[in-house]
Design a protein around this motif. Structure first.
Motif, PDB file in Angstrom:
ATOM      1  N   VAL A 102       0.884  -1.121  -0.059  1.00 56.13           N
ATOM      2  CA  VAL A 102      -0.178  -0.086   0.236  1.00 56.13           C
ATOM      3  C   VAL A 102       0.788   1.349  -0.024  1.00 56.13           C
ATOM      4  CG1 VAL A 102      -1.634   1.295   1.202  1.00 56.13           C
ATOM      5  CG2 VAL A 102      -1.805  -1.334   1.290  1.00 56.13           C
ATOM      6  N   ALA A 103       0.646   2.119  -0.815  1.00 52.82           N
ATOM      7  CA  ALA A 103       1.447   3.270  -0.836  1.00 52.82           C
ATOM      8  C   ALA A 103       0.558   4.791  -0.650  1.00 52.82           C
ATOM      9  CB  ALA A 103       2.136   3.486  -2.193  1.00 52.82           C
ATOM     10  N   PHE A 104       0.827   5.599  -0.105  1.00 50.48           N
ATOM     11  CA  PHE A 104       0.040   6.663   0.163  1.00 50.48           C
ATOM     12  C   PHE A 104       0.684   7.835  -0.498  1.00 50.48           C
ATOM     13  CE2 PHE A 104      -2.940   5.776   3.537  1.00 50.48           C
ATOM     14  CZ  PHE A 104      -2.331   4.728   4.179  1.00 50.48           C
ATOM     15  N   GLU A 147       1.587  -4.217   3.668  1.00 49.75           N
ATOM     16  CA  GLU A 147       3.154  -3.479   4.038  1.00 49.75           C
ATOM     17  C   GLU A 147       2.764  -2.224   3.296  1.00 49.75           C
ATOM     18  OE1 GLU A 147       7.800  -4.357   2.612  1.00 49.75           O
ATOM     19  OE2 GLU A 147       5.926  -5.803   1.758  1.00 49.75           O
ATOM     20  N   ILE A 148       3.328  -1.128   4.041  1.00 49.78           N
ATOM     21  CA  ILE A 148       3.166   0.401   3.546  1.00 49.78           C
ATOM     22  C   ILE A 148       4.461   0.635   3.049  1.00 49.78           C
ATOM     23  CG2 ILE A 148       2.973   2.465   4.239  1.00 49.78           C
ATOM     24  CD1 ILE A 148       0.916   1.762   6.468  1.00 49.78           C
ATOM     25  N   VAL A 149       4.309   0.739   1.705  1.00 51.38           N
ATOM     26  CA  VAL A 149       5.813   1.127   1.051  1.00 51.38           C
ATOM     27  C   VAL A 149       5.840   2.667   0.770  1.00 51.38           C
ATOM     28  CG1 VAL A 149       5.588  -1.250   0.007  1.00 51.38           C
ATOM     29  CG2 VAL A 149       4.615   0.503  -1.329  1.00 51.38           C
ATOM     30  N   GLU A 168       8.192   2.179  -5.809  1.00 57.23           N
ATOM     31  CA  GLU A 168       7.298   2.655  -7.007  1.00 57.23           C
ATOM     32  C   GLU A 168       6.501   1.344  -7.466  1.00 57.23           C
ATOM     33  OE1 GLU A 168       6.782   5.655  -8.613  1.00 57.23           O
ATOM     34  OE2 GLU A 168       7.883   6.232  -7.086  1.00 57.23           O
ATOM     35  N   GLU A 169       6.653   0.452  -6.539  1.00 54.89           N
ATOM     36  CA  GLU A 169       5.965  -0.850  -6.770  1.00 54.89           C
ATOM     37  C   GLU A 169       4.903  -1.032  -5.520  1.00 54.89           C
ATOM     38  OE1 GLU A 169       8.241  -4.375  -6.992  1.00 54.89           O
ATOM     39  OE2 GLU A 169       9.677  -3.151  -8.003  1.00 54.89           O
ATOM     40  N   TYR A 170       3.527  -0.986  -6.109  1.00 58.21           N
ATOM     41  CA  TYR A 170       2.429  -1.039  -4.958  1.00 58.21           C
ATOM     42  C   TYR A 170       1.462  -1.639  -5.940  1.00 58.21           C
ATOM     43  CZ  TYR A 170       2.265   3.576  -7.205  1.00 58.21           C
ATOM     44  OH  TYR A 170       2.437   4.478  -8.206  1.00 58.21           O
ATOM     45  N   ASP A 171       0.494  -2.368  -4.745  1.00 59.44           N
ATOM     46  CA  ASP A 171      -0.849  -2.838  -5.338  1.00 59.44           C
ATOM     47  C   ASP A 171      -1.993  -1.736  -5.077  1.00 59.44           C
ATOM     48  OD1 ASP A 171       0.157  -5.654  -5.584  1.00 59.44           O
ATOM     49  OD2 ASP A 171       0.344  -5.381  -3.372  1.00 59.44           O
ATOM     50  N   VAL A 172      -1.812  -1.090  -3.927  1.00 58.86           N
ATOM     51  CA  VAL A 172      -3.171  -0.066  -3.816  1.00 58.86           C
ATOM     52  C   VAL A 172      -2.485   1.321  -3.425  1.00 58.86           C
ATOM     53  CG1 VAL A 172      -4.904   0.411  -1.812  1.00 58.86           C
ATOM     54  CG2 VAL A 172      -4.439  -2.008  -2.223  1.00 58.86           C
ATOM     55  N   ALA A 173      -3.077   2.092  -4.301  1.00 60.04           N
ATOM     56  CA  ALA A 173      -2.522   3.459  -4.090  1.00 60.04           C
ATOM     57  C   ALA A 173      -3.784   4.133  -3.392  1.00 60.04           C
ATOM     58  CB  ALA A 173      -2.175   4.063  -5.312  1.00 60.04           C
ATOM     59  N   ALA A 183      -1.993   4.059 -13.259  1.00 58.33           N
ATOM     60  CA  ALA A 183      -1.536   3.029 -14.178  1.00 58.33           C
ATOM     61  C   ALA A 183      -0.704   1.995 -13.524  1.00 58.33           C
ATOM     62  CB  ALA A 183      -0.480   3.546 -15.246  1.00 58.33           C
ATOM     63  N   LYS A 184       0.013   2.341 -12.388  1.00 59.62           N
ATOM     64  CA  LYS A 184       0.854   1.448 -11.703  1.00 59.62           C
ATOM     65  C   LYS A 184       0.112   0.621 -10.533  1.00 59.62           C
ATOM     66  CE  LYS A 184       5.160   3.665 -12.050  1.00 59.62           C
ATOM     67  NZ  LYS A 184       5.894   4.926 -11.463  1.00 59.62           N
ATOM     68  N   ALA A 185      -1.161   1.232 -10.089  1.00 57.00           N
ATOM     69  CA  ALA A 185      -1.769   0.498  -9.019  1.00 57.00           C
ATOM     70  C   ALA A 185      -2.936  -0.409  -9.634  1.00 57.00           C
ATOM     71  CB  ALA A 185      -2.393   1.687  -8.114  1.00 57.00           C
ATOM     72  N   LYS A 186      -2.856  -1.469  -8.669  1.00 59.07           N
ATOM     73  CA  LYS A 186      -4.340  -2.324  -9.056  1.00 59.07           C
ATOM     74  C   LYS A 186      -5.645  -1.738  -8.505  1.00 59.07           C
ATOM     75  CE  LYS A 186      -1.858  -6.457  -8.775  1.00 59.07           C
ATOM     76  NZ  LYS A 186      -0.819  -6.944  -7.734  1.00 59.07           N
ATOM     77  N   ILE A 187      -5.361  -1.125  -7.385  1.00 60.82           N
ATOM     78  CA  ILE A 187      -6.675  -0.557  -6.764  1.00 60.82           C
ATOM     79  C   ILE A 187      -6.187   1.053  -6.279  1.00 60.82           C
ATOM     80  CG2 ILE A 187      -8.050  -0.714  -4.719  1.00 60.82           C
ATOM     81  CD1 ILE A 187      -8.677  -2.788  -6.327  1.00 60.82           C
ATOM     82  N   LEU A 188      -7.238   1.852  -6.722  1.00 58.58           N
ATOM     83  CA  LEU A 188      -6.853   3.322  -6.297  1.00 58.58           C
ATOM     84  C   LEU A 188      -7.986   3.775  -5.323  1.00 58.58           C
ATOM     85  CD1 LEU A 188      -5.180   6.149  -8.363  1.00 58.58           C
ATOM     86  CD2 LEU A 188      -7.277   6.577  -7.233  1.00 58.58           C
ATOM     87  N   VAL A 189      -7.627   4.219  -4.264  1.00 54.89           N
ATOM     88  CA  VAL A 189      -8.396   4.580  -3.179  1.00 54.89           C
ATOM     89  C   VAL A 189      -8.433   6.290  -3.124  1.00 54.89           C
ATOM     90  CG1 VAL A 189      -9.142   4.382  -0.521  1.00 54.89           C
ATOM     91  CG2 VAL A 189      -8.031   2.511  -2.046  1.00 54.89           C
ATOM     92  N   ALA A 190      -9.269   6.930  -3.319  1.00 51.56           N
ATOM     93  CA  ALA A 190      -9.351   8.198  -2.861  1.00 51.56           C
ATOM     94  C   ALA A 190      -9.609   8.513  -1.387  1.00 51.56           C
ATOM     95  CB  ALA A 190     -10.783   9.018  -3.627  1.00 51.56           C
ATOM     96  N   TYR A 191      -8.937   9.328  -0.836  1.00 56.98           N
ATOM     97  CA  TYR A 191      -8.756   9.265   0.723  1.00 56.98           C
ATOM     98  C   TYR A 191      -8.914  10.533   1.185  1.00 56.98           C
ATOM     99  CZ  TYR A 191      -6.340   8.154   5.017  1.00 56.98           C
ATOM    100  OH  TYR A 191      -5.910   7.992   6.439  1.00 56.98           O
ATOM    101  N   GLY A 192     -10.062  10.872   2.147  1.00 58.94           N
ATOM    102  CA  GLY A 192     -10.363  12.184   2.472  1.00 58.94           C
ATOM    103  C   GLY A 192     -11.216  13.117   1.358  1.00 58.94           C
TER     104      GLY A 192
END
Lengths: 251, 356
Positions: free
Chosen positions: A10-12, A40-42, A53-58, A78-87
């Protein structure tokens, strides 16, 4: 989930925002340790130096303003499998959306007097006005329980469903005295629930930080506000404080 | 204990038992009950009332408008765990209802009627065992209303303004005393247990009771539709233009159903711990006024617009309930009207439906 199974990376990322929602996450304290068994927070600028730069969830915080922000966001998508809008800023444009009520030039002059030529900004947009969003964590700031629910949903393969009903539902179940009953005004009736009526249960009013209901009865709400002596200008402010990007004509 | 046979329509039943409780003894009774029971009752909350735990007898407000939420929260809590499960073990066990001896002190007859309605709905198969487990351990000490709450209450039309069962004891203000009507074995046991607080009733007090109830018939009726015509009014009024006005005003906040003493619809949700193994299945209150309520797989929605949802609500109160349970599911408490920010009023809607 078996211990040997690969952890979800997971990347923020933050854009135009105060980073307050990312800070909320650190308040999970020891509960965070439980979730770290599965993820794992990356990438998380607020709490760590390492970047990947490698993540599943952005997880995207902030609204999108400048052209290179747009490029960066598309790259992340393009890199993320799942993209979460946060806030709120990411989900609805948040308070930044107030800029939609003004020209970019006027906004620059007001916010950065004397420095406007050195600053760059553009049309404010919510994340889903630029790229596809898979999950939303609404609120200003986000509600930790809801973020946990979104994460658990992703990990279990059963996506969390954001309530599509008014804050009033949660507020009434908590037996709060309705603010309209006390002669105050509140955006609860047109704002999506999921916060557990956080503000109205603690002496505040609802500012609609979680965004307007998809199926809101806008005229009905305007009539309610009008009955309570609210002027047209105040009404405009009430609706655009957090939802400037999502109002009709602003999309 | 004074036992008399009466034929007045205001003192129902062939054999009624009445006692007197001096008003000055109410605190003593509440404090005595608190030693054995969890005592809840109407308390002030800002400018309104809520049912809540009574820490001190002085908190109880026997003079009150119906509290924000009705008594149903003590029988069907807003959220209640049904199952606890574990993924790895593929195991689920029911969560047992916590046994708790509860005394509800100071409920109006409209709210007591609400529990009678819920009892009907929970008794058809499949029986709602959690409701009944809770009900078994609840004692209700009601307070009779001697003046209408406000114009929003429609209890006279709904015929819920007089005590007609569903309680263990009923208090009626008679000056220095409360007349205490006994309506169950449990109520009688309670009187016997705290005998030192009660006095024998007398004919004068009971005659006074009849007079007070005769006076109540003069209460104004804001709901003008005759009781016998309520079902017909809703059934035949679905095409009435009044519904367009209701549709325009309703914001689907769900207040009307959440505050309703007889709405019992629920949703089921699962929560999993952060360890992704342990979880619980709960039921939470749901509302037919919310858009998602009648949405089914594939996205089809049987009541997409606010008009059909508001119609559904009144059908459930005045029509379907009559067909299914042989009674109205409106207690006349007036909560839905009071709680509506958009000022959709149950009695105004009904009154308008019978106009051209």
């Amino acid at each position: 989930m078996s211990e040997t199974k690969k952890k979800v990376r997971v990347a923020f990322f933050d854009f135009a925002d105060c980073e307050g929602c990312q800070l909320q996450l650190t308040y999970l304290n020891t509960a965070l340790l439980d979730i770290l068994n599965s993820i794992e927070i990356v990438n998380f600028r607020e709490v760590m130096h390492e970047r990947s730069e490698e993540y599943d969830v952005a997880v995207i915080e902030g609204s999108i303003t400048r052209p290179h922000d747009e490029e960066r966001l598309k790259d992340i998508r393009a890199k993320a499998k799942i993209l979460v809008a946060y806030g709120a800023c990411a989900c609805t444009g948040g308070v930044n959306g107030i800029m939609r009520n003004h020209t970019v030039k006027a906004a620059l002059e007001t916010v950065y007097p004397g420095r406007k030529d050195k600053m760059e900004t553009g049309l404010i947009r919510a994340v889903d006005q630029v790229v596809k969003v898979d999950a939303y964590v609404h609120g200003c700031p986000i509600n930790l329980n809801e973020f946990a629910a979104v994460l658990k949903g992703l990990l279990l393969g059963a996506l969390y469903k954001v309530p599509d009903y008014a804050v009033c539902v949660e507020c009434k179940l908590k037996e709060n005295v309705c603010l309209y009953e006390k002669g105050q005004i509140c955006m609860g009736p047109v704002t999506r629930a999921g916060c557990g009526a956080w503000c109205t249960s603690n002496g505040n009013t609802c500012y609609s930080c979680r965004g307007l209901l998809e199926d809101m009865n806008k005229q009905g709400q305007l009539d309610i506000l009008e009955k309570h002596g609210v002027t047209v200008e105040m009404l405009k402010d009430k609706f655009s404080l957090y939802n400037g990007c999502k109002l009709e004509g602003n999309k | 204990m004074n036992i008399k046979s009466r034929d007045s329509k205001y003192l129902k039943g062939a054999c009624m038992k009445y006692n007197l409780l001096e008003k000055t003894k109410v605190s003593e009774l509440v404090n005595a009950l608190k030693k054995k029971y969890r005592v809840v009752g109407p308390k002030e909350k800002e400018n309104l009332f809520v049912y809540g735990d009574i820490e001190d007898a002085g908190e109880i407000r026997l003079e009150h408008k119906p509290p924000i939420l009705s008594l149903k929260k003590y029988y069907l809590p807003q959220e209640e765990q049904l199952l606890a499960f574990k993924f790895k073990e593929v195991k689920a066990v029911p969560v047992e209802v916590k046994k708790e001896n509860l005394v509800i002190f100071g409920a109006h007859t409209c709210d007591i009627t609400g529990i009678i309605c819920l009892d009907h709905a929970s008794s058809i198969e499949p029986r709602d065992s959690n409701f009944h487990k809770r009900k078994k351990n609840v004692l209700i000490i009601g307070i009779e209303c001697l003046r209408p709450c406000d114009e929003h209450a429609t209890c006279v039309t709904m015929d819920t303004h007089n005590p007609k069962g569903g309680f263990d004891l009923m208090l009626t203000d008679a000056g220095n005393n409360y007349i205490v009507q006994v309506n169950s074995t449990e109520g009688e046991n309670l009187i016997n247990e705290y005998k030192f607080l009660f006095k024998e009733s007398d004919a004068k007090s009971e005659d006074g009771l009849i007079k007070m109830r005769q006076e109540k018939e003069k209460w104004p009726r804001s709901l003008k539709v005759k009781t016998d015509d309520l079902k017909k009014t809703v059934d035949s009024g679905l095409k009435h233009k009044e519904w367009e006005s209701v549709k325009a005003r309703c914001v689907s906040c769900g207040n009307c159903t959440n505050v309703c003493p007889t709405c019992y619809c629920f949703d089921i949700k699962d929560d999993v711990d952060l360890n992704l193994n342990n979880g619980t299945r709960s039921r939470v209150w749901d509302s037919c006024q919310l858009k998602e309520f009648a949405e089914v797989a594939g996205g089809e929605n049987f009541r997409k617009d606010r008009k059909s949802r508001q119609q559904h609500r009144l059908l459930r109160k005045f029509s379907f309930s009559v067909e299914k349970y042989n009674r109205f599911f409106c207690t006349g408490c007036g909560r839905c009207t009071r709680a509506c920010m958009a000022k959709i009023s149950l009695y105004e809607t009904m009154n308008n439906l019978v106009k051209e």
